[in-house]
Design a protein around this motif. Structure first.
Motif, PDB file in Angstrom:
ATOM      1  N   ASN A   4       9.121  10.283   3.248  1.00 43.56           N
ATOM      2  CA  ASN A   4       8.722  11.694   3.161  1.00 43.56           C
ATOM      3  C   ASN A   4       8.542  12.313   4.534  1.00 43.56           C
ATOM      4  N   GLU A   5       7.901  11.568   5.446  1.00 38.89           N
ATOM      5  CA  GLU A   5       7.614  12.109   6.780  1.00 38.89           C
ATOM      6  C   GLU A   5       8.885  12.250   7.617  1.00 38.89           C
TER       7      GLU A   5
ATOM      8  N   THR B 171      15.106  19.562   1.134  1.00 38.71           N
ATOM      9  CA  THR B 171      14.158  19.918   2.203  1.00 38.71           C
ATOM     10  C   THR B 171      14.863  20.664   3.334  1.00 38.71           C
ATOM     11  N   TYR B 172      16.157  20.381   3.499  1.00 37.11           N
ATOM     12  CA  TYR B 172      16.902  20.945   4.624  1.00 37.11           C
ATOM     13  C   TYR B 172      17.551  22.264   4.211  1.00 37.11           C
TER      14      TYR B 172
ATOM     15  N   GLY C 133      13.852  18.052   8.607  1.00 37.31           N
ATOM     16  CA  GLY C 133      13.948  19.404   8.042  1.00 37.31           C
ATOM     17  C   GLY C 133      13.130  20.405   8.828  1.00 37.31           C
ATOM     18  N   GLY C 134      11.904  20.010   9.198  1.00 37.46           N
ATOM     19  CA  GLY C 134      11.026  20.929   9.910  1.00 37.46           C
ATOM     20  C   GLY C 134      11.628  21.393  11.221  1.00 37.46           C
TER      21      GLY C 134
ATOM     22  N   TYR D 189       7.032  11.507  11.367  1.00 36.81           N
ATOM     23  CA  TYR D 189       7.368  12.933  11.437  1.00 36.81           C
ATOM     24  C   TYR D 189       7.878  13.290  12.835  1.00 36.81           C
TER      25      TYR D 189
ATOM     26  N   ASN E 291      15.225  23.313  10.511  1.00 40.37           N
ATOM     27  CA  ASN E 291      15.025  24.604   9.849  1.00 40.37           C
ATOM     28  C   ASN E 291      14.412  25.625  10.800  1.00 40.37           C
TER      29      ASN E 291
ATOM     30  N   VAL F   4      11.977  12.673   6.492  1.00 38.15           N
ATOM     31  CA  VAL F   4      12.749  13.792   5.925  1.00 38.15           C
ATOM     32  C   VAL F   4      12.107  15.124   6.319  1.00 38.15           C
ATOM     33  N   ALA F   5      10.769  15.181   6.263  1.00 37.91           N
ATOM     34  CA  ALA F   5      10.066  16.416   6.648  1.00 37.91           C
ATOM     35  C   ALA F   5      10.262  16.725   8.131  1.00 37.91           C
ATOM     36  N   GLY F   6      10.259  15.690   8.980  1.00 34.61           N
ATOM     37  CA  GLY F   6      10.447  15.897  10.418  1.00 34.61           C
ATOM     38  C   GLY F   6      11.821  16.444  10.744  1.00 34.61           C
TER      39      GLY F   6
END
Length: 736
Positions: free
Chosen positions: A150-151, A428-429, A157-158, A107, A161, A153-155
């Motif tokens: 998952n992590e 996610t993005y 996007g987080g 992440y 965003n 992609v989340a990092g």
């Protein structure tokens, strides 16, 4: 802790743990300093002489890249490259890898990769407008890889965003070789509303050095060294080398830096991001570029941890920090300006004319070395190169797929992770924030409008490492040309590239051959279509237990769309439109997705790429778009014609009725230099005159969503809705 003495460092060879070789240490102590470097100084040399900061193994190769064109305002050597796009505007872009950090702390590794590349853009005074990413992972058949995906992609996007930047494009692929060494390459594009910009230099005797942004902690120490080493079972747990990001501080920093350069340019002499190697790389590079010296007082550095040593502060890669060089008479205005943004801003030093780099800590002089010794005196290595044995052994191998049922193979191919829809990830993005996005993820290239004009910027990143593995030179050419076709297919003119060169250990002659030859391929393709390489990044030592990843150069390309009325997408538009392929289809199956599907390996050589034909087909498509003859356009890449037809039909739930002289097997050929286009019936004669000799008319688009296909050896009808469902849901099924 008591720091080791200079004598201890030499006797116990502690410098080797930090990545310096014995020869490099001797060069520093015996030729450059004529004394033993102390603990802090040895640390500075170890990060600045790492591959990640110095490119000591790759500099000679990188010089082969073309980096000049009438548009180039700034090229390699700056935080990011800049191209003139007319109307006193410029586009600024760069890509960076964050591979090793993302493998260890996915992440934060991915998030801070995004944060770092955004800072490279606004340090040039540009407003960041879009993000892209190129991701490579192991197969989606185990929980560890799924967690990693998952992590990461989340990092991404987080961070993006939170800052309010749209992620408009990218790519994700899956191969065995990336299981322990994933690749996370992030690209940022920015806009400069004035072709004046700030260089990252520290000039002018007694000019002040100002530290701005987040406080310094102990995260990311030796991050540059960590990125310049390979993973093994015992060496891949260096979490302390991974930074921690805070996008909210980054947003304040971004807005402040853009505003101070736009509105108070006369206050600022230079600005640079504190990226790899933190405070030492940013300040030393700024001074070296200006031919000046620096005196820094670390007691002034804002710290978030107690009792930090000079070594820790200089090497920390804490995020969201910038260095400015300012005129001394504007000190109060600058500090007040950043205070208004609630950001720490302090004077930590001043510029001198003696060329020395001096650091004080707790009243003691802890470093006194020539600035250029950190940046200019790094040895450059001539590595031995040898053609990989596999290339010689498999040179005459030609894979021929077996297709007993066109319909079954077609559906199987659509579900391959490298081909299936990536919406599971990119949803996610936020791709629409700022409301300037004209083409979102899922097309050939992302497109962002330039407000107040009829222009837009098309952007893509591409990396087909399987081709580069089989033939580094041709694979390098293909990487550039596939990116160019993606830009051209949207109506854009390719104007420049950035790159991330992800390879194994350069001290391995076969790995160095891959790096050298692929760069030669990239350079030759760039010269053919006049796209200079204006920025980039090298990431070597991507290995696990001495097994390297595929050689994986990533090309990030930007194109200019002069008129958004010419914007073109991959989606079929209307029933009755005619479907054409531009370019000849041949038996190109080595390195293809169907070879992986049927043999679970890749081998063989690649056909030489005809650069002249590639350029001609791209010019033909651009002309056809400008003449408003094309209703859709899609480049042919992974999975060949069958996959391109499917992707174009799915968007508007349309079908196809085609008849071709190709065999069923050739529907999956990955011959280069091809486009799939649709043309209104009323424009048939005009288009066929323009494209004379370069096209095959396949058939037409239908309202009925099924795929009716007649090849030379088979006639099938494929349920288009079922095909779309399988393509859309394949990744989600695997991730569960």
């Amino acid at each position: 802790m008591t720091e080791p003495t200079a004598e201890q460092i030499k006797i116990e060879k502690l410098y080797q743990q930090w990545g310096l070789t014995e020869e490099e240490y001797d060069l520093i102590s015996e030729k450059i300093l004529n004394r033993l470097p102390n603990y802090t100084e040895t640390g500075l040399y170890s990060v600045m002489w790492s591959e990640h900061c110095s490119y000591k193994n790759s500099k000679k190769v990188l010089r082969k890249m073309p980096n000049k064109s009438p548009r180039v305002l700034a090229g390699p050597g700056e935080d990011a490259g800049i191209l003139d796009i007319g109307d006193n505007q410029a586009v600024v872009f760069k890509a960076e890898s964050h591979n090793h950090p993302s493998a260890v702390e996915p992440y934060q590794g991915a998030a801070t990769g995004v944060g770092g590349i955004i800072r490279d853009i606004f340090s040039m005074g540009a407003t960041p407008i879009a993000l892209l990413d190129s991701l490579k992972f192991g197969p989606l058949n185990n929980g560890k890889t799924k967690h990693l995906v998952n992590e990461v992609v989340a990092g991404i996007g987080g961070y993006g965003n939170c800052i309010g930047l749209p992620t408009v494009g990218g790519e994700v692929s899956f191969e065995d070789c990336y299981e322990h060494n994933p690749l996370v390459n992030a690209m940022c594009v920015g806009l400069l509303n004035n072709t004046d910009f700030k260089h990252g230099t520290a000039s002018g005797n007694n000019s002040l050095i100002v530290y701005v942004g987040a406080k310094t902690g102990r995260d990311g120490i030796h991050g540059a060294t960590f990125a310049s080493d390979e993973f093994t079972d015992t060496k891949n747990k260096q979490r302390s080398a991974v930074q921690v990001g805070n996008p909210f501080i980054e947003k304040l920093l971004m807005d402040a830096c853009v505003e101070i350069i736009e509105k108070h340019s006369d206050w600022v002499l230079g600005i640079q991001d504190m990226g790899a190697a933190g405070l030492v790389s940013s300040t030393a590079e700024m001074a070296s570029k200006a031919g000046s010296g620096l005196v820094l007082n670390l007691d002034q550095v804002p710290q978030r941890e107690t009792k930090m040593s000079a070594y820790e502060m200089m090497l920390s890669e804490s995020q969201e920090r910038m260095v400015l060089c300012i005129k001394p008479e504007y000190e109060t205005q600058v500090l007040d300006f950043f205070k208004h943004y609630e950001l720490d801003a302090v004077v930590i030093g001043h510029v001198t004319t003696d060329g020395q780099y001096k650091i004080y800590h707790q009243g003691q002089l802890v470093t006194d070395i020539p600035v250029d010794s950190l940046t200019e005196d790094v040895p450059e290595y001539d590595r031995k190169e040898v053609q990989p044995k596999r290339m010689l052994a498999d040179k005459d191998y030609h894979f021929e797929p077996v297709v007993t049922s066109l319909a079954k193979t077609w559906l199987d191919m659509l579900q391959r992770p490298n081909i299936a829809s990536k919406k599971y990830f990119y949803q996610t993005y936020d791709s629409q924030v700022k409301t300037n996005t004209l083409i979102r993820p899922g097309g050939d290239a992302g497109v962002v409008r330039i407000r107040g004009t009829k222009k837009a910027l098309a952007m893509t990143n591409d990396s087909n490492s399987k081709y580069v593995y089989l033939n580094p030179f041709v694979g390098g050419q293909i990487t550039v040309m596939e990116a160019a076709r993606n830009i051209v297919a949207t109506g854009g003119e390719p104007i420049g590239i950035t790159d991330c060169l992800n390879f194994g250990n350069p001290e391995d002659p076969e790995a160095f051959y891959e790096l050298d030859k692929s760069v030669e391929g990239i350079a030759s393709a760039c010269e053919m279509i006049e796209t200079p390489v204006i920025s980039g990044n090298v990431s070597l030592y991507n290995e696990y237990n001495e097994t390297a990843i595929y050689p994986s150069p990533m090309v990030g390309m930007v194109g200019l769309i002069d008129d958004i009325d010419n914007l073109t997408t991959i989606a079929f538009k209307d029933s009755g439109d005619l479907i054409y392929v531009i370019g000849q289809t041949q038996d190109d199956f080595n390195g293809s997705e169907i070879q992986m599907q049927q043999e679970n390996t890749i081998k063989g050589d690649l056909r030489p790429l005809d650069l002249q034909m590639e350029k001609a087909h791209q010019a033909l498509v651009r002309t056809a778009i400008q003449q408003k003859l094309l209703k859709s356009c899609h480049d042919l890449s992974e999975g060949g014609l069958a996959v391109a037809l499917s992707e174009s039909a799915f968007e508007n739930s349309l079908g196809i009725d085609i008849k071709t002289d190709l065999t069923s097997v050739q529907m999956f050929s990955e011959t280069q230099s091809r486009f799939l286009v649709t043309v209104s019936q009323k424009d048939q004669a005009k288009f066929e005159t323009l494209a004379a000799g370069s096209y095959e008319l396949l058939g037409r688009v239908t309202t009925d969503p099924n795929f009716k296909v007649t090849t030379r050896d088979e006639k099938v009808s494929i349920d288009g809705k079922q095909a779309a469902t399988k393509w859309k849901e394949a990744i989600a099924c695997l991730m569960k």
